[in-house]
Enzyme design. Structure first.
Site, PDB file in Angstrom:
ATOM      1  N   HIS A 184       7.936  23.163  25.317  1.00  0.00           N
ATOM      2  CA  HIS A 184       7.606  23.035  23.721  1.00  0.00           C
ATOM      3  C   HIS A 184       8.852  22.868  22.922  1.00  0.00           C
ATOM      4  CE1 HIS A 184       5.420  23.152  20.070  1.00  0.00           C
ATOM      5  NE2 HIS A 184       6.246  23.969  19.486  1.00  0.00           N
ATOM      6  N   ASP A 186      10.307  21.886  19.402  1.00  0.00           N
ATOM      7  CA  ASP A 186       9.950  21.779  18.000  1.00  0.00           C
ATOM      8  C   ASP A 186      10.616  20.553  17.354  1.00  0.00           C
ATOM      9  OD1 ASP A 186       8.010  23.724  17.395  1.00  0.00           O
ATOM     10  OD2 ASP A 186       9.480  25.329  17.336  1.00  0.00           O
ATOM     11  N   ASP A 305       1.089  25.619  19.150  1.00  0.00           N
ATOM     12  CA  ASP A 305       1.781  26.297  18.168  1.00  0.00           C
ATOM     13  C   ASP A 305       1.908  26.241  16.567  1.00  0.00           C
ATOM     14  OD1 ASP A 305       3.992  28.251  17.828  1.00  0.00           O
ATOM     15  OD2 ASP A 305       5.640  26.642  17.715  1.00  0.00           O
ATOM     16  N   HIS A 510       4.509  21.016  12.413  1.00  0.00           N
ATOM     17  CA  HIS A 510       4.096  22.179  12.395  1.00  0.00           C
ATOM     18  C   HIS A 510       5.217  23.323  11.684  1.00  0.00           C
ATOM     19  CE1 HIS A 510       4.501  22.835  16.530  1.00  0.00           C
ATOM     20  NE2 HIS A 510       5.198  23.727  16.176  1.00  0.00           N
TER      21      HIS A 510
END
Length: 819
Positions: A184, A186, A305, A510
């Site tokens: 993952h 970001d 997430d 997000h």
């Protein structure tokens, strides 16, 4: 956020022939090894990647002298926070290179250590009631006895003892874990957008390198649609433009089915705050990318997430060709434990999607025995399904899987006493879950995260920019479409609109739209909104010029008129402001048809003008024939009456439009959280700077203004407006905010009794309780809404509307908007 380059000249001793040789690099900054002008290995101490394999068995024919380059970033896996991971970046941070060595790697010792670690974990974790824990313990003890660390010839016998344990197979009923490599990243969080490009390169080159030596490895890669500073597209597009050689290798592994793009959306967007149309565009852009790049659309929505999930998402997913959904964020709930890991999720229209939360409650597993056992023990749907996901690899700041994770899972793939583990794909997992789905439960409505409620309000300018830009793009598309229908010469601005939409979608990531990012990211996001406003205004002007060109031509002896457009799908009668002949603002009452326009010439006199009167005690009343209001000197509503029924909205002794200040000191996640105990610190804002005064005396429009001091250093100025023929009161509020760890709200107690309040969500609305009967109710002390929330009983109700806010609450009879 700078990087520096090291030139590394290596000379491998001839005496190391036949040995495995590594280049070891340890620093507290992320690095990337380049060889022959290509990236070959990411280096991240926190991600357990501190070496680059030069050769697995040095041959005489191989080059013994070579040159590498290492690009070293001045940030770690989780940014460069000063003293804490989520603190602002430290501008004086120093990065240290602590080790740069050429070493011989003893593969036999490494394999022995992996064997022993798994056996010891089995011995410790399987429990005294399980005979396998004793078998593992005694086998480890025998290995120590057999193994002479000074004599490598004893190692094979020790490894054979471990292999005997690992080869004892499971029964058919054992739970099956589907292990999928994962990383993952970001797109912006504790680092700016541009650093993410390098994170993608470091992480993905490491994954590709692993795949070249582990053909069974699968890797699910989300976050397809991301835009760099140069307005290009996709994390993939970033890698394609910055690392073309790596991108070609990725394409090869996509074709082999090992590198698996997942997601379905342009970015992993916030699951609450984007509008319905924005969410549709997230899916549209994401699915279009899948179709163009890989010849298929995605059947899984991958959003691990995000801080909660709107009840409208199942309908949007199904409408975009997606039947499956994976996340794990609800495992972060602070109050209630979510009751399922595999279930059907039903949206507000009855649409259902098969939903899976990995029972290990993480998307960054490390392939350890402890995590495997937790996955089975924690699974809340035992008996209904016998398969679950296990996402392994370092994440958030990138990193991805390691060789050690793979080697551990190979040993325990089918070992008696442990769950069965297979390297799998998202499609294989969901396909088998679909075959087992007949007994699954159904969850109806939103998946509300009982944490991070502060993200509905944090960074007010980002929230305002998102709402304004969503409206601008709607208007541009509508007016451009009408212009195309009317004028064959007009060119629909498809490419310009796509660029602007992608900028807006990027900012809905997000950690950006929620405001849980560093200042540098906020500055980038605000620049993108400025660009959307600028380009959107230009496109809107071009569409209007084409659509209404005949009306806009000045004609001789004609009275000056104003062109008014209505971009909403219903007729509207409203008071507007327009420049008068002498340059001053004048008001006009206009009626404009649905998605149409009108010309305003002579001022239209309303049947019932607005009256504004000041009373002896300093309070002011305003009335327009529909509603009547009374305001005290501090701008608080003491009365709001609907005249045709005489119904009073404000309870006796209460004040509506009451500003209140709360302490905001959460347990840890400062920008993310507001805790329930903040409600115990309420302080009404009562320090008056300028008392209520009349600014417009009535007619078409009446208005009053006042100013308050908020906290120690902040000021609030508000204009309250009542227009002719208008059934609502408008509040234009300007806050000069200089407080720290404070939370400002405005409250409206109303004379309405209902156990539920209604909130606007994407393409619909949702009811939530106004009471705190259960822990599920009071965990929603702060919720999100879009443009309105409403409290109604039979025959009467009051709604609170806004143009740029998302945080709200309705407890008992008090509607509250978080500012």
């Amino acid at each position: 956020w700078e990087t520096c380059w090291f030139k590394v000249e290596l000379s491998i001793p001839l005496a190391w022939a036949g040995r495995e040789v590594h280049f070891v690099w340890e620093s507290d900054g992320e690095g990337m090894v380049w060889r022959d002008a290509q990236p070959v290995q990411g280096l991240t101490k926190e991600g357990e990647k501190t070496s680059y394999i030069l050769t697995r068995s040095l041959k005489e024919s191989e080059p013994h002298s070579l040159t590498l380059y290492v690009e070293l970033a001045c940030n770690g896996l989780f940014g460069a926070g000063k003293g804490s991971m989520i603190a602002p970046p430290d501008p004086d941070r120093r990065v240290t290179l602590s080790k740069a060595e050429l070493v011989v790697f003893n593969r036999d010792v490494y394999e022995l250590l992996v064997d022993l670690q798994i056996l010891l974990d089995m011995a410790q974790l399987l429990g005294e009631e399980n005979q396998r824990s004793f078998q593992a313990l005694y086998t480890a003890n025998q290995m120590v006895n057999v193994c002479d660390v000074t004599d490598p010839s004893t190692f094979p016998a020790a490894r054979d003892l471990a292999a005997a344990i690992f080869s004892q197979r499971n029964g058919e009923s054992q739970h099956t874990i589907h292990a999928v490599g994962h990383c993952h990243i970001d797109s912006a969080w504790l680092w700016p957008y541009e650093e993410t490009i390098r994170k993608c390169g470091r992480s993905w080159v490491t994954v590709v390198h692993l795949m070249e030596h582990n053909p069974e490895l699968t890797f699910a890669c989300s976050q397809l649609g991301l835009i760099p500073v140069l307005w290009q597209a996709q994390q993939f597009e970033w890698v394609r433009s910055w690392y073309p050689g790596l991108y070609k290798r990725i394409q090869d592994f996509v074709a082999k089915g090992q590198f698996i793009p997942v997601g379905g959306t342009w970015v992993e967007m916030d699951g609450n705050l984007p509008s319905g149309e924005s969410m549709v565009r997230q899916f549209l852009q994401g699915q279009r990318f899948f179709q163009e790049q890989f010849g298929r659309i995605c059947s899984e929505f991958w959003l691990p997430d995000t801080f909660g999930y709107s009840a409208q998402l199942p309908q949007l997913m199904r409408g975009c060709g997606i039947r499956r959904f994976l996340t794990q964020k609800l495992s972060w709930n602070l109050v209630n434990s979510f009751p399922h890991h595999t279930f059907f999720w039903e949206g507000i229209d009855g649409s259902q999607v098969l939903t899976h939360f990995p029972p290990g409650d993480s998307y960054g597993m490390h392939g350890r025995v402890e995590e495997m056992l937790k996955t089975v023990k924690n699974n809340k749907d035992k008996g209904r399904v016998n398969h679950s996901a296990f996402l392994f690899g370092f994440g958030d700041g990138g990193g991805g899987p390691t060789q050690k994770m793979l080697d551990s899972m190979k040993r325990i793939s089918d070992t008696d006493g442990l769950p069965r583990v297979q390297i799998s794909t998202p499609d294989q997992l969901f396909s088998v879950l679909e075959t087992e789905s007949s007994q699954l439960c159904t969850w109806v409505g939103e998946l509300f995260l009982e944490l991070h409620n502060g993200t509905y309000t944090t960074q007010a300018q980002i929230k305002k920019g998102n709402r304004e830009c969503e409206r601008i793009l709607h208007d541009v598309e509508l007016l451009s479409t009408l212009a195309v229908a009317q004028d064959s010469v007009f060119q629909y601005p498809a490419s310009q609109l796509q660029r602007l939409w992608r900028l807006l979608l990027l900012n809905q990531f997000h950690d950006v739209l929620p405001g849980s990012c560093i200042q540098l990211v906020v500055e980038d996001a605000l620049q993108y909104y400025t660009e959307i406003r600028r380009a959107g205004a230009q496109l809107q002007e071009e569409a209007v010029q084409s659509l209404c060109k005949d009306l806009l031509q000045p004609k001789a002896q004609s009275t000056q008129s104003t062109l008014v457009l209505n971009t909403l799908p219903w007729e509207r009668t409203e008071v507007i402001s327009r420049p008068g002949p002498d340059g001053t603002e004048t008001s006009a009452l206009v009626t404009v048809p649905s998605m149409g326009y009108a010309l305003v010439q002579e001022p239209f006199v309303p049947p019932q003008p607005v009256t504004v009167r000041k009373q002896e005690d300093g309070s002011i009343t305003m009335e327009n024939g529909i509603i009547a209001v009374c305001l005290d000197t501090m701008g608080r509503l003491t009365s709001l009456r609907l005249l045709d029924s005489g119904r009073e909205s404000v309870p006796d002794g209460c004040y509506a439009n009451q500003f209140a200040l709360f302490d905001d000191v959460p347990l840890y996640w400062d920008a993310w959280d507001v805790m329930d105990y903040h409600l115990e610190t309420r302080k009404p804002v009562t320090t008056l700077l300028k008392p209520l005064e009349i600014t417009l005396a009535g007619g078409l429009r009446g208005s009053v203004r006042f100013s308050l001091q908020v906290g120690k250093s902040s000021t609030l100025t508000q204009e309250i407006i009542l227009d002719a023929t208008c059934p609502y009161l408008r509040f234009l509020t300007q806050v000069e905010w200089k407080e720290a760890h404070k939370f400002l709200k405005v409250e409206f107690p109303v004379q309405v009794r209902s156990t539920n309040a209604t909130y606007e969500i994407q393409f619909g609305h949702l009811q939530r309780p106004t009471h705190w009967n259960t822990s599920w109710d009071w965990a929603r002390f702060e919720v999100w809404a879009h443009k309105w929330l409403d409290l109604s009983e039979h025959g009467f109700g009051v709604a609170l509307l806004n143009d740029c806010k998302y945080g709200a609450s309705a407890h008992r009879n008090i509607l509250s908007l978080s500012l």
